[in-house]
Design a protein around this motif. Structure first.
Motif, PDB file in Angstrom:
ATOM      1  N   ARG A  18       0.833  -1.205   0.000  1.00  0.00           N
ATOM      2  CA  ARG A  18       0.000   0.000   0.000  1.00  0.00           C
ATOM      3  C   ARG A  18       0.868   1.254   0.000  1.00  0.00           C
ATOM      4  N   LEU A  19       1.911   1.255   0.819  1.00  0.00           N
ATOM      5  CA  LEU A  19       2.814   2.408   0.854  1.00  0.00           C
ATOM      6  C   LEU A  19       3.550   2.577  -0.469  1.00  0.00           C
ATOM      7  N   HIS A  20       3.885   1.476  -1.111  1.00  0.00           N
ATOM      8  CA  HIS A  20       4.589   1.550  -2.391  1.00  0.00           C
ATOM      9  C   HIS A  20       3.767   2.262  -3.463  1.00  0.00           C
ATOM     10  N   ARG A  21       2.466   2.323  -3.297  1.00  0.00           N
ATOM     11  CA  ARG A  21       1.621   3.045  -4.258  1.00  0.00           C
ATOM     12  C   ARG A  21       1.992   4.525  -4.326  1.00  0.00           C
ATOM     13  N   GLY A  22       2.603   5.046  -3.263  1.00  0.00           N
ATOM     14  CA  GLY A  22       3.006   6.449  -3.230  1.00  0.00           C
ATOM     15  C   GLY A  22       4.362   6.709  -3.859  1.00  0.00           C
ATOM     16  N   LEU A  23       5.046   5.647  -4.283  1.00  0.00           N
ATOM     17  CA  LEU A  23       6.366   5.792  -4.904  1.00  0.00           C
ATOM     18  C   LEU A  23       6.235   6.039  -6.403  1.00  0.00           C
ATOM     19  N   PRO A  24       7.264   6.620  -7.010  1.00  0.00           N
ATOM     20  CA  PRO A  24       7.275   6.696  -8.478  1.00  0.00           C
ATOM     21  C   PRO A  24       7.167   5.282  -9.053  1.00  0.00           C
ATOM     22  N   GLU A  25       6.559   5.150 -10.221  1.00  0.00           N
ATOM     23  CA  GLU A  25       6.249   3.846 -10.815  1.00  0.00           C
ATOM     24  C   GLU A  25       7.444   2.896 -10.873  1.00  0.00           C
ATOM     25  N   GLU A  26       8.614   3.411 -11.271  1.00  0.00           N
ATOM     26  CA  GLU A  26       9.795   2.540 -11.401  1.00  0.00           C
ATOM     27  C   GLU A  26      10.188   1.973 -10.034  1.00  0.00           C
ATOM     28  N   LEU A  27      10.181   2.838  -9.009  1.00  0.00           N
ATOM     29  CA  LEU A  27      10.534   2.391  -7.661  1.00  0.00           C
ATOM     30  C   LEU A  27       9.481   1.452  -7.092  1.00  0.00           C
ATOM     31  N   ARG A  28       8.239   1.697  -7.451  1.00  0.00           N
ATOM     32  CA  ARG A  28       7.163   0.812  -6.970  1.00  0.00           C
ATOM     33  C   ARG A  28       7.364  -0.604  -7.496  1.00  0.00           C
ATOM     34  N   LYS A  29       7.679  -0.731  -8.769  1.00  0.00           N
ATOM     35  CA  LYS A  29       7.893  -2.058  -9.352  1.00  0.00           C
ATOM     36  C   LYS A  29       9.050  -2.776  -8.673  1.00  0.00           C
TER      37      LYS A  29
END
Length: 116
Positions: A18-29
Motif C-alpha cells: 500500500r505504501l509503495h503506491r506512493g512511490l514513483p512507478e519505477e521504484l514501486r515495481k
C-alpha cells in the motif's frame, strides 16, 4: 506458523504494498518485487530470523510512511536512507551482493562505481 503470526505477516506485507503506491512507478515495481521475494524467501526461517525480519520490515514501513508524507512524496521527506557502516559490516556476502543488485536495478541498470 500460528494464525496470529500469519495475520501480522500478511498485514505487514499489505501495508508495504500500500505504501509503495506512493512511490514513483519505477521504484514501486522494484519495491514490490523485492518485498514479494523477501517475504517468500523467509517463509521457513527460524524464530530468531523471523523476529529480525519482522522488526526490520516494520522499521522500513515506519520510515517510508514518514518519507512519503500524508499526500505522497511531494509532501514528505527525501526518499531513501544511507546504511550505517556497522550494518553493512554485519551482512553476509550474499546479502551485500543482493543489496548491490537492488542498487543497480534502482539506478536503471547502471553499475555504480565503488568509493575510492
Amino acid at each position: 506458523m500460528e494464525p496470529v503470526h500469519l495475520q501480522r505477516v500478511r498485514l505487514l506485507y499489505k501495508t508495504i504494498l500500500r505504501l509503495h503506491r506512493g512511490l514513483p512507478e519505477e521504484l514501486r515495481k522494484i519495491g514490490d518485487g523485492y518485498a514479494r521475494d523477501e517475504f517468500k524467501r523467509h517463509k521457513q526461517c527460524n524464530t530468531a530470523e523471523t523476529a529480525v525480519f519482522m522488526s526490520e520490515w516494520t522499521r522500513y514501513v515506519i520510515l517510508l510512511a514518514q518519507q512519503l508524507g500524508v499526500r505522497g512524496p511531494a509532501t514528505g521527506a527525501r526518499l531513501g536512507q544511507n546504511l550505517e557502516d556497522a550494518l553493512l559490516d554485519d551482512m553476509r556476502d550474499d546479502q551485500v551482493q543482493q543489496l548491490y543488485d537492488l542498487l543497480v536495478a534502482a539506478t536503471g541498470g547502471q553499475k555504480v562505481p565503488s568509493d575510492p
